[in-house]
Design a protein around this motif. Structure first.
Motif, PDB file in Angstrom:
ATOM      1  N   THR A 219      13.471  19.169  -1.039  1.00  0.00           N
ATOM      2  CA  THR A 219      14.209  18.135  -1.398  1.00  0.00           C
ATOM      3  C   THR A 219      14.473  16.992  -0.414  1.00  0.00           C
ATOM      4  O   THR A 219      14.061  16.925   0.455  1.00  0.00           O
ATOM      5  CB  THR A 219      15.673  18.556  -2.402  1.00  0.00           C
ATOM      6  N   TYR A 220      13.568  15.706  -1.621  1.00  0.00           N
ATOM      7  CA  TYR A 220      13.431  14.237  -0.879  1.00  0.00           C
ATOM      8  C   TYR A 220      14.169  12.762  -1.673  1.00  0.00           C
ATOM      9  O   TYR A 220      14.197  13.454  -3.499  1.00  0.00           O
ATOM     10  CB  TYR A 220      11.985  13.798  -1.143  1.00  0.00           C
ATOM     11  N   ARG A 221      14.267  11.939  -1.549  1.00  0.00           N
ATOM     12  CA  ARG A 221      15.158  10.903  -2.036  1.00  0.00           C
ATOM     13  C   ARG A 221      14.092   9.566  -1.832  1.00  0.00           C
ATOM     14  O   ARG A 221      13.790   9.046  -0.369  1.00  0.00           O
ATOM     15  CB  ARG A 221      16.187  10.608  -1.444  1.00  0.00           C
ATOM     16  N   TRP A 222      13.347   9.438  -2.940  1.00  0.00           N
ATOM     17  CA  TRP A 222      12.666   7.954  -2.985  1.00  0.00           C
ATOM     18  C   TRP A 222      13.422   6.636  -3.155  1.00  0.00           C
ATOM     19  O   TRP A 222      14.226   7.536  -3.901  1.00  0.00           O
ATOM     20  CB  TRP A 222      12.155   8.454  -3.808  1.00  0.00           C
ATOM     21  N   CYS A 223      13.275   6.113  -2.292  1.00  0.00           N
ATOM     22  CA  CYS A 223      13.833   4.819  -2.572  1.00  0.00           C
ATOM     23  C   CYS A 223      13.026   4.220  -3.485  1.00  0.00           C
ATOM     24  O   CYS A 223      11.921   3.791  -3.802  1.00  0.00           O
ATOM     25  CB  CYS A 223      13.230   4.189  -1.688  1.00  0.00           C
ATOM     26  N   VAL A 224      14.334   3.604  -3.889  1.00  0.00           N
ATOM     27  CA  VAL A 224      13.989   2.931  -5.688  1.00  0.00           C
ATOM     28  C   VAL A 224      13.893   1.248  -5.588  1.00  0.00           C
ATOM     29  O   VAL A 224      13.517   0.883  -6.085  1.00  0.00           O
ATOM     30  CB  VAL A 224      15.186   3.006  -7.018  1.00  0.00           C
TER      31      VAL A 224
ATOM     32  N   THR B  78       0.955  -1.170   0.154  1.00  0.00           N
ATOM     33  CA  THR B  78       0.072  -0.219   0.017  1.00  0.00           C
ATOM     34  C   THR B  78       0.743   1.485  -0.293  1.00  0.00           C
ATOM     35  O   THR B  78       1.932   1.112   0.266  1.00  0.00           O
ATOM     36  CB  THR B  78      -0.966  -0.147   1.392  1.00  0.00           C
ATOM     37  N   PRO B  79       0.148   2.504  -0.940  1.00  0.00           N
ATOM     38  CA  PRO B  79       1.704   3.646  -0.453  1.00  0.00           C
ATOM     39  C   PRO B  79       1.332   4.041   0.606  1.00  0.00           C
ATOM     40  O   PRO B  79       0.104   3.981   1.722  1.00  0.00           O
ATOM     41  CB  PRO B  79       0.655   4.607  -1.492  1.00  0.00           C
ATOM     42  N   ILE B  80       2.213   5.224   1.038  1.00  0.00           N
ATOM     43  CA  ILE B  80       2.713   6.147   2.061  1.00  0.00           C
ATOM     44  C   ILE B  80       1.786   7.485   1.808  1.00  0.00           C
ATOM     45  O   ILE B  80       1.919   7.863   1.059  1.00  0.00           O
ATOM     46  CB  ILE B  80       3.951   5.472   2.382  1.00  0.00           C
TER      47      ILE B  80
ATOM     48  N   SER C 211      15.164   0.154   1.628  1.00  0.00           N
ATOM     49  CA  SER C 211      15.324   1.205   2.820  1.00  0.00           C
ATOM     50  C   SER C 211      13.863   0.974   4.368  1.00  0.00           C
ATOM     51  O   SER C 211      13.319   0.095   3.767  1.00  0.00           O
ATOM     52  CB  SER C 211      14.908   2.195   2.443  1.00  0.00           C
ATOM     53  N   LYS C 212      15.048   0.723   5.509  1.00  0.00           N
ATOM     54  CA  LYS C 212      13.835   0.809   6.294  1.00  0.00           C
ATOM     55  C   LYS C 212      12.944   2.583   7.075  1.00  0.00           C
ATOM     56  O   LYS C 212      12.440   1.628   7.692  1.00  0.00           O
ATOM     57  CB  LYS C 212      15.059   0.042   7.433  1.00  0.00           C
ATOM     58  N   ASN C 213      13.445   3.360   6.029  1.00  0.00           N
ATOM     59  CA  ASN C 213      13.129   4.201   5.810  1.00  0.00           C
ATOM     60  C   ASN C 213      11.525   4.718   4.565  1.00  0.00           C
ATOM     61  O   ASN C 213      11.685   5.591   4.385  1.00  0.00           O
ATOM     62  CB  ASN C 213      14.118   5.373   6.176  1.00  0.00           C
ATOM     63  N   GLN C 214      11.040   3.735   4.638  1.00  0.00           N
ATOM     64  CA  GLN C 214      10.118   3.659   3.475  1.00  0.00           C
ATOM     65  C   GLN C 214       9.279   5.095   3.625  1.00  0.00           C
ATOM     66  O   GLN C 214       8.598   5.631   5.087  1.00  0.00           O
ATOM     67  CB  GLN C 214       9.056   2.643   3.385  1.00  0.00           C
ATOM     68  N   PRO C 215       9.129   6.001   2.542  1.00  0.00           N
ATOM     69  CA  PRO C 215       9.283   5.360   1.638  1.00  0.00           C
ATOM     70  C   PRO C 215      10.394   6.297   0.899  1.00  0.00           C
ATOM     71  O   PRO C 215      11.269   6.057  -0.137  1.00  0.00           O
ATOM     72  CB  PRO C 215       8.134   6.524   0.511  1.00  0.00           C
TER      73      PRO C 215
END
Length: 137
Positions: free
Chosen positions: A66-71, A55-57, A75-79
């Protein structure tokens, strides 16, 4: 006893402990060290992203931040990215983006969206729902 190659100039490498300079060995030694290092940390074929969640967050993005989205999905810090892609040697990099306006958005965690980093509903597909969390699609 093994020898270590240490570069002292662009065309020669000295071998310790004998302080012998062998230009023929220079190129061979440089190629081996560089290619093995690159292969370990930056594989030619990147790993496939894994499903982090099904499910999305939903969260509020702040305008101008600025954000860095996990590709990679590891990552334990999703998203968002926590650097797991590097330490697990996936060959993947986070998607860096800047929020245009302050608003609440749904960020993808199944990693199958066609509009990264935003959710496009792909998590509802049978393929994603049948996949195990932590496994690639």
């Amino acid at each position: 006893m093994g020898f270590r190659c240490l570069p002292f100039s662009t065309d020669r490498i000295f071998l310790f402990p004998n302080h012998i300079c062998l230009s023929a060995l220079t190129k061979l030694c440089q190629r081996r060290e560089i290619s093995s290092w690159l292969a370990r940390w930056f594989p030619k074929d990147p790993a496939k992203p894994v499903v982090a969640q099904k499910t999305p967050i939903r969260l509020e993005l702040v305008a101008g931040k600025t954000y860095r989205w996990c590709v990679c999905g590891r990552s334990k810090n999703q998203p968002f990215c926590d650097g797991s892609h590097f330490f697990q040697r996936t060959g993947l990099s986070p998607l860096k983006f800047k929020a245009e306006e302050t608003r609440t958005v749904a960020l993808c965690t199944c990693k199958a969206t066609r509009r990264p980093p935003y959710c496009d509903g792909t998590h509802k597909s049978e393929q994603v729902q049948k996949a195990e969390v932590g496994s690639p699609l």
